[in-house]
Scaffold this active site. Structure first.
Site, PDB file in Angstrom:
ATOM      1  N   ASP A  96      43.079  31.634  31.404  1.00  0.00           N
ATOM      2  CA  ASP A  96      43.826  30.740  32.294  1.00  0.00           C
ATOM      3  C   ASP A  96      43.287  29.312  32.218  1.00  0.00           C
ATOM      4  O   ASP A  96      42.320  28.955  32.890  1.00  0.00           O
ATOM      5  CB  ASP A  96      43.735  31.274  33.724  1.00  0.00           C
ATOM      6  CG  ASP A  96      44.652  30.552  34.690  1.00  0.00           C
ATOM      7  OD1 ASP A  96      45.153  29.463  34.332  1.00  0.00           O
ATOM      8  OD2 ASP A  96      44.881  31.072  35.800  1.00  0.00           O
TER       9      ASP A  96
ATOM     10  N   ARG B  52      49.286  34.812  36.525  1.00  0.00           N
ATOM     11  CA  ARG B  52      48.123  34.850  37.415  1.00  0.00           C
ATOM     12  C   ARG B  52      47.803  36.316  37.737  1.00  0.00           C
ATOM     13  O   ARG B  52      48.074  36.807  38.833  1.00  0.00           O
ATOM     14  CB  ARG B  52      48.417  34.056  38.682  1.00  0.00           C
ATOM     15  CG  ARG B  52      48.360  32.538  38.477  1.00  0.00           C
ATOM     16  CD  ARG B  52      46.933  32.079  38.230  1.00  0.00           C
ATOM     17  NE  ARG B  52      46.817  30.693  37.866  1.00  0.00           N
ATOM     18  CZ  ARG B  52      46.613  29.691  38.724  1.00  0.00           C
ATOM     19  NH1 ARG B  52      46.566  29.930  39.999  1.00  0.00           N
ATOM     20  NH2 ARG B  52      46.468  28.458  38.284  1.00  0.00           N
TER      21      ARG B  52
ATOM     22  N   SER C  65      43.191  27.197  35.543  1.00  0.00           N
ATOM     23  CA  SER C  65      42.045  27.460  36.409  1.00  0.00           C
ATOM     24  C   SER C  65      40.776  26.806  35.875  1.00  0.00           C
ATOM     25  O   SER C  65      40.028  26.171  36.626  1.00  0.00           O
ATOM     26  CB  SER C  65      41.821  28.974  36.554  1.00  0.00           C
ATOM     27  OG  SER C  65      42.861  29.558  37.308  1.00  0.00           O
TER      28      SER C  65
ATOM     29  N   GLN D  26      42.615  36.203  33.550  1.00  0.00           N
ATOM     30  CA  GLN D  26      41.759  35.175  34.148  1.00  0.00           C
ATOM     31  C   GLN D  26      40.935  34.421  33.117  1.00  0.00           C
ATOM     32  O   GLN D  26      40.734  33.212  33.241  1.00  0.00           O
ATOM     33  CB  GLN D  26      40.832  35.810  35.191  1.00  0.00           C
ATOM     34  CG  GLN D  26      41.535  36.138  36.496  1.00  0.00           C
ATOM     35  CD  GLN D  26      40.596  36.720  37.534  1.00  0.00           C
ATOM     36  OE1 GLN D  26      39.472  37.113  37.217  1.00  0.00           O
ATOM     37  NE2 GLN D  26      41.046  36.790  38.767  1.00  0.00           N
TER      38      GLN D  26
ATOM     39  N   TYR E 257      50.900  31.282  42.707  1.00  0.00           N
ATOM     40  CA  TYR E 257      51.026  29.839  42.955  1.00  0.00           C
ATOM     41  C   TYR E 257      51.633  29.617  44.325  1.00  0.00           C
ATOM     42  O   TYR E 257      52.444  30.411  44.809  1.00  0.00           O
ATOM     43  CB  TYR E 257      51.932  29.185  41.900  1.00  0.00           C
ATOM     44  CG  TYR E 257      51.410  29.249  40.502  1.00  0.00           C
ATOM     45  CD1 TYR E 257      50.564  28.261  40.012  1.00  0.00           C
ATOM     46  CD2 TYR E 257      51.757  30.297  39.669  1.00  0.00           C
ATOM     47  CE1 TYR E 257      50.078  28.312  38.713  1.00  0.00           C
ATOM     48  CE2 TYR E 257      51.274  30.361  38.367  1.00  0.00           C
ATOM     49  CZ  TYR E 257      50.442  29.364  37.892  1.00  0.00           C
ATOM     50  OH  TYR E 257      49.955  29.426  36.609  1.00  0.00           O
TER      51      TYR E 257
END
Length: 366
Positions: A129, A121, A132, A126, A226
């Site tokens: 991911d 993360r 997500s 990003q 997380y």
């Protein structure tokens, strides 16, 4: 490099790991794509769409035999591994922390495996991911499913026959799914409240129009982006703080999951007994045990007039969009890992190190 795109075999799964649009981009970058027959059918992608952009469409056995890299969404299963050869590179969500037998089986085949759910993360990762991108859709679908299951509408409505007051929605967990759930419920006109162990999510929740229920936190917030598993003391204090809102809620959505562990129980059977008759709970953490004590995976449980729906983070129900997003994550990941269409194997680099679980039969991460 030959990349094989496999059809998902998990029951109920409708997504595909590479959509035709992303397949086109991979071909343009010099990769050769071999797509299993009907891999994208459930996501409304025809085999002909893959053929048009230069990918070859083949039977399952051919995809396994001819590919250097094999891509899926769900973990490779026992039947898959029978067809995997030494030296092949596997990419999917492996959930390696709770799936040790699978990781050992991959290692025994002499294969290499990257786990998409192990993506760090960090800002640089990003656009790779998958948790997500898929959870974003799950948060949206949770609200839509809740609206369907409720016996009330969400918005305030003024009519000649009288005024309908807005529904109240409570969301546990202000991660990607929770934030999208807040935004969707607000757009539909509900009064929204939210809570999370991570106090840094308060501003995000409030920016979307939700009231944040704060719980005094003693440093047990998060690690690696997380949420951490809460202590018994925090869980007790959270129950006390949210009970008033819980007992008034028409719809409750729970999203709290801890990687590699059972989902924390946030709503007990006793609390459910005190909820409004007709209230609905959508438990997105049911696959890992559930945030509600009464949840059962893929079942609807009625307790004291409250409907509890245990489900997965169901992006497969919007498989066209979910496949496109997952595929874009995969494209960015493959481009990141390669140079001149060959793997760089930069084990000092954080994304590579975090996602490479098995390398040439050797287990790197447990």
């Amino acid at each position: 490099m030959k990349i094989g795109v496999l059809k998902e075999t998990k029951k109920g799964e409708k997504r595909v790991s590479i959509s035709p649009n992303i397949a086109k981009q991979l071909v343009e970058k010099g990769f050769e794509l071999i797509v299993e027959e009907n891999a994208g059918t459930s996501s409304s992608f025809k085999d002909s769409e893959y053929s048009k952009i230069g990918a070859s469409v083949e039977k399952r056995g051919v995809v396994f035999k001819e590919s250097d890299v094999l891509i899926k969404i769900n973990p490779f299963d026992e039947e898959d591994l029978k067809l995997v050869d030494k030296g092949q590179i596997l990419m999917s969500q492996l959930y390696h922390k709770s799936n040790t037998e699978l990781i050992e089986a991959i290692a025994a085949k002499g294969a290499t495996a990257f786990s998409m759910d192990a993506m760090p993360r960090i800002t640089r990762a990003q656009d790779m991911d998958v948790l997500s991108s898929q959870n974003n859709l799950a948060g949206y679908k949770a609200v839509i499913r809740g609206a369907y299951e409720m016996t009330k509408i969400f918005p305030l409505m003024m009519t000649a026959a009288g005024t309908i007051t807005p529904s109240r929605v409570l969301i546990y967990g202000v991660g990607v799914a929770g934030l999208q759930a807040i935004a969707t419920a607000k757009r539909l006109g509900a009064v929204v409240e939210a809570t999370d162990i991570r106090t840094e999510t308060k501003e995000q929740a409030e920016s979307l129009g939700a009231k944040f229920i704060s719980v005094d936190n003693k440093g047990e917030e998060s690690e690696g982006g997380y949420a951490k598993e809460a202590s018994e003391d925090y869980a007790r204090r959270q129950k006390e703080a949210v009970n008033e809102s819980l007992f008034k809620a028409d719809l409750v959505i729970t999203t709290a999951m801890v990687p590699g562990r059972k989902s924390p129980v946030l709503i007990t059977a006793e609390q459910v007994s005190n909820m409004k008759n007709g209230a609905v709970i959508i438990d997105l953490a049911a696959a890992q045990g559930g945030n509600c004590e009464l949840s059962k995976m893929n079942e609807t449980v009625i307790h004291n007039g409250v409907k509890i729906i245990g489900t997965t983070i169901s992006p497969e129900s919007v498989s066209t969009n979910a496949s496109d997003l997952y595929a874009k994550n995969m494209l960015n990941f493959i481009v990141h890992l390669t140079e001149n269409n060959e793997f760089k194997w930069d084990l000092e680099e954080e994304i590579t190190d975090g996602t490479l679980i098995v390398q040439e039969g050797k287990i790197r991460k447990n």
